[in-house]
Design an enzyme around this catalytic site. Structure first.
Site, mmCIF file in Angstrom:
data_model
loop_
_atom_site.group_PDB
_atom_site.id
_atom_site.type_symbol
_atom_site.label_atom_id
_atom_site.label_comp_id
_atom_site.label_asym_id
_atom_site.label_seq_id
_atom_site.Cartn_x
_atom_site.Cartn_y
_atom_site.Cartn_z
ATOM 1 N N CYS A 2 -0.196 -1.630 -10.602
ATOM 2 C CA CYS A 2 -1.601 -1.813 -10.900
ATOM 3 C C CYS A 2 -1.803 -2.995 -11.827
ATOM 4 O O CYS A 2 -0.865 -3.706 -12.176
ATOM 5 C CB CYS A 2 -2.161 -0.548 -11.573
ATOM 6 S SG CYS A 2 -1.814 0.973 -10.662
ATOM 7 N N ARG A 50 -6.170 -0.174 -9.274
ATOM 8 C CA ARG A 50 -5.112 0.685 -8.762
ATOM 9 C C ARG A 50 -4.581 0.252 -7.406
ATOM 10 O O ARG A 50 -5.353 0.006 -6.477
ATOM 11 C CB ARG A 50 -5.602 2.127 -8.653
ATOM 12 C CG ARG A 50 -4.466 3.090 -8.292
ATOM 13 C CD ARG A 50 -4.944 4.510 -8.096
ATOM 14 N NE ARG A 50 -3.802 5.415 -7.931
ATOM 15 C CZ ARG A 50 -3.874 6.635 -7.413
ATOM 16 N NH1 ARG A 50 -5.037 7.125 -7.022
ATOM 17 N NH2 ARG A 50 -2.787 7.381 -7.286
ATOM 18 N N GLU A 77 5.905 2.103 -12.711
ATOM 19 C CA GLU A 77 6.405 3.372 -12.201
ATOM 20 C C GLU A 77 7.391 3.951 -13.212
ATOM 21 O O GLU A 77 8.218 3.218 -13.771
ATOM 22 C CB GLU A 77 7.138 3.197 -10.856
ATOM 23 C CG GLU A 77 6.324 2.584 -9.742
ATOM 24 C CD GLU A 77 5.231 3.485 -9.215
ATOM 25 O OE1 GLU A 77 5.250 4.697 -9.516
ATOM 26 O OE2 GLU A 77 4.349 2.977 -8.492
ATOM 27 N N ILE A 291 13.023 -13.719 5.447
ATOM 28 C CA ILE A 291 12.409 -15.003 5.748
ATOM 29 C C ILE A 291 13.511 -15.983 6.132
ATOM 30 O O ILE A 291 14.508 -16.119 5.421
ATOM 31 C CB ILE A 291 11.623 -15.537 4.534
ATOM 32 C CG1 ILE A 291 10.312 -14.766 4.371
ATOM 33 C CG2 ILE A 291 11.330 -17.026 4.667
ATOM 34 C CD1 ILE A 291 9.307 -15.007 5.473
ATOM 35 N N GLY A 364 16.885 -7.060 -4.668
ATOM 36 C CA GLY A 364 18.221 -7.110 -5.265
ATOM 37 C C GLY A 364 18.262 -7.837 -6.584
ATOM 38 O O GLY A 364 19.343 -8.169 -7.078
#
Length: 630
Positions: A2, A50, A77, A291, A364
């Site tokens: 967010c 949000r 998170e 990509i 990664g």
């Protein structure tokens, strides 16, 4: 994932206009397109945008306790929120949602600032305690999520996820900080202890700020630091097993989401390892995206395809032009501050591709910093060994003299640039390493500045923060110190800024399992011989992954997202280079010797010198500064 924003008056509880908070939040709507909210009270206002990831139905913010005594806005998170929730429930807390946000409310009541040590996640959040009339701002251990703040002329402290949220407030004065320009030209990014807009600060990684009514704004307090001073004991095989278990848990914990989830797959060791462990933990095929480039020298799609086939992923590939510089203005808008890591272009493209099918993507990032994967670590470790063989008082006379006599060959591969190596050996490691990780060297920066600009710096130079950090590092040797300094500066300033801004620009949440703090702390204890051995960085990590990944992936030369900026300025962007000395904005600053810029641009276009990265820096600086201040 967010965007957060807010205002707090530490002295006098002035009224806060909800529309002002909404405007600050909406300036970063791309971070949260799924909803918005504002909460205000005398002396404080909190805003939120949000991007729904967990608890889609009841996780809206700002979120308050049932009695309204604690209110929070949260970006990020908390991966272990269920464990923390269980601990809080045992203490009597009652939860009304299934979101990780609510853990912050009850965690604040139970533990105050000490709750931070219980959290495993990426986060930047604000908690307002109504009874205490205090505002608590905090940032995660490594700076995955950003947080800017500034003291305003009316007594308020404004904060927001991105600089643009602060700039939406009319009292944030738009004046450039030339010290930050020096930092940018030296490092390629504006580090976390600086900001291109004078007066704006960034809350450092692993720090919190507790603002209290009636008290002056304090300095941020450190709540986490990485320690390289201890060494793990045990056989390599046992350490390999421990490493894999840390990685396995880090990946699994980051696969919790109520929306589609996938992974970036470059075909390198780190992203391949993440995909391998995701495939092990997932019942369904993992979604991966890559990509590719239309020039073979920059393309890794074949290696990515090999991993996708090995783990039966649902793989999506898109090819873009290697000269994909049409994104320049898009990136300038996404980053706010000047940012010269040209790999941001393909990173943006892979985020765009991922967002077509998922809302969360695992990356990664972080393994190179933890396990010494960059080539510069190998060079630095080798140079430190040589320094150890020669008394300190003799290094300058011996290596310095040889370096001055050796011909300059910037065009050659690093192993053949003996002049650079000899001059580096003449210095201490804490002086030489920052130059190897930087972009435009001090002597060239000095030549670009006017006399007035050099006086204005008053001795300030970009590399000093590295020098100070390496000298004070909780470390045992030069490799430790280099990695520690990169965790403090390079990782939050470059790598994590790049992935945050490019992913959030397309409303994608990126998660970095290889930056799980338990994994990183474990890596910091590994002896140098298990990080670098036989010319291989990430040695123990690669050995541990041999049962999962083919050797042609594990032991091929590292590529990463390479962008041919030097070639661009001799071809497609040649006119852009020629236009830099004529920039109205650069001329108005009085900082730059435009004739010097003209010379380096001409020398580069003619092939007489290699200045591609510096020209890219100047181009991105000119575009960013014009957007911010022009």
């Amino acid at each position: 994932m967010c965007g957060i924003a807010g205002l707090y008056y530490p002295r006098t509880p002035k009224p806060v206009d909800p529309a002002r908070i909404a405007a600050m939040s909406d300036a970063q709507a791309h971070r949260g397109p799924d909803g918005s909210g504002v909460w205000t009270q005398a002396g404080v206002g909190l805003g939120h945008r949000r991007l729904s990831i967990i608890d889609l139905a009841t996780g809206s913010q700002p979120m308050a306790t049932p009695d309204g005594g604690v209110v929070t806005v949260f970006n990020g998170e908390i991966y272990n929120f269920m464990e923390v929730r269980a601990e809080l429930e045992a203490l009597g807390a009652s939860f009304e949602t299934h979101s990780d946000t609510e853990v912050l409310l009850h965690g604040w009541r139970a533990w105050g600032p000490d709750m931070l040590r219980r959290l495993n996640g990426m986060f930047a959040f604000a908690v307002y305690d109504v009874a205490a009339r205090s505002l608590f701002l905090a940032r995660d251990r490594f700076g995955v999520k950003p947080l800017h703040y500034a003291e305003l002329s009316d007594g308020a402290v404004a904060f927001g996820s991105e600089l643009k949220s602060l700039l939406a407030h009319p009292l944030v004065r738009r004046a450039a900080d030339f010290h930050a320009v020096e930092d940018y030209l030296g490092l390629g990014y504006v580090p976390d202890d600086a900001c291109i807009v004078a007066g704006v600060k960034k809350l450092p990684a692993g720090h919190f700020l507790l603002l209290e009514r009636g008290k002056p704004v304090p300095q941020p307090r450190k709540w986490f630091d990485l320690d390289f001073s201890h060494r793990a004991k045990g056989k390599p095989a046992d350490l390999e097993a421990e490493l894999i278990e840390h990685m396995r848990e880090a990946v699994r914990s980051r696969m919790i989401a109520d929306v589609p989830l996938g992974a970036f797959l470059s075909g390198g060791v780190d992203s391949s390892a993440v995909v391998a462990l995701m495939a092990e933990a997932s019942k369904a095929a993992v979604k991966t995206c890559t990509i590719g480039f239309d020039e073979a020298g920059y393309d890794e799609t074949a290696h990515a395809k090999l991993i996708a086939e090995r783990f039966a992923t649902r793989h999506n590939t898109r090819t873009v032009a290697a000269d994909d510089f049409a994104l320049i203005d898009t990136l300038v808008g996404a980053f706010d501050e000047p940012f010269a890591d040209a790999s941001a272009l393909p990173t943006y493209r892979v985020c765009q591709l991922a967002r077509e099918t998922v809302t969360v993507a695992l990356s990664g990032d972080g393994a190179d910093e933890s396990f010494a994967g960059y080539r510069r670590y190998r060079f630095h470790a080798a140079e430190e060994r040589v320094r150890g063989l020669v008394p300190e008082n003799l290094r300058g006379p011996i290596f310095g003299t040889l370096g001055r006599l050796y011909p300059k060959a910037d065009w050659a591969p690093r192993p053949f640039r003996a002049k650079t190596t000899l001059l580096a050996l003449a210095e201490g490691g804490e002086f030489a390493y920052p130059k190897s990780v930087g972009v435009t060297r001090p002597e060239l920066r000095g030549a670009l500045y006017t006399d007035g600009a050099r006086r204005a710096l008053d001795g300030h130079f970009a590399e000093k923060r590295y020098i100070d950090t390496m000298r004070q590092a909780p470390a045992r040797d030069g490799l430790d110190r280099a990695q520690y300094a990169d965790f403090r500066h390079w990782l939050p300033g470059d790598i994590l800024t790049k992935i945050d801004r490019t992913s959030m620009a397309v409303s994608l949440e990126a998660r970095e399992p290889l930056l799980d703090y338990r994994l990183v702390q474990f890596a910091a204890t590994l002896p140098p011989s298990l990080r670098i051995r036989a010319g291989q960085g990430k040695w123990l990590m690669k050995k541990a992954l041999e049962p999962w990944l083919p050797k042609e992936i594990l032991y091929r030369p590292k590529m990463g997202f390479v962008t041919p900026v030097s070639a661009w300025f001799r071809k497609a962007l040649a006119e852009e280079a020629a236009a830099l000395p004529k920039s109205r904005f650069l001329a108005q600053t009085g900082w730059f010797d435009l004739k010097a810029i003209e010379r380096i641009a001409a020398d580069h276009r003619a092939g007489r010198a290699e200045h591609g990265r510096t020209l890219w820096q100047l181009l991105m600086l000119e575009r960013s500064m014009t957007r911010l201040f022009g």
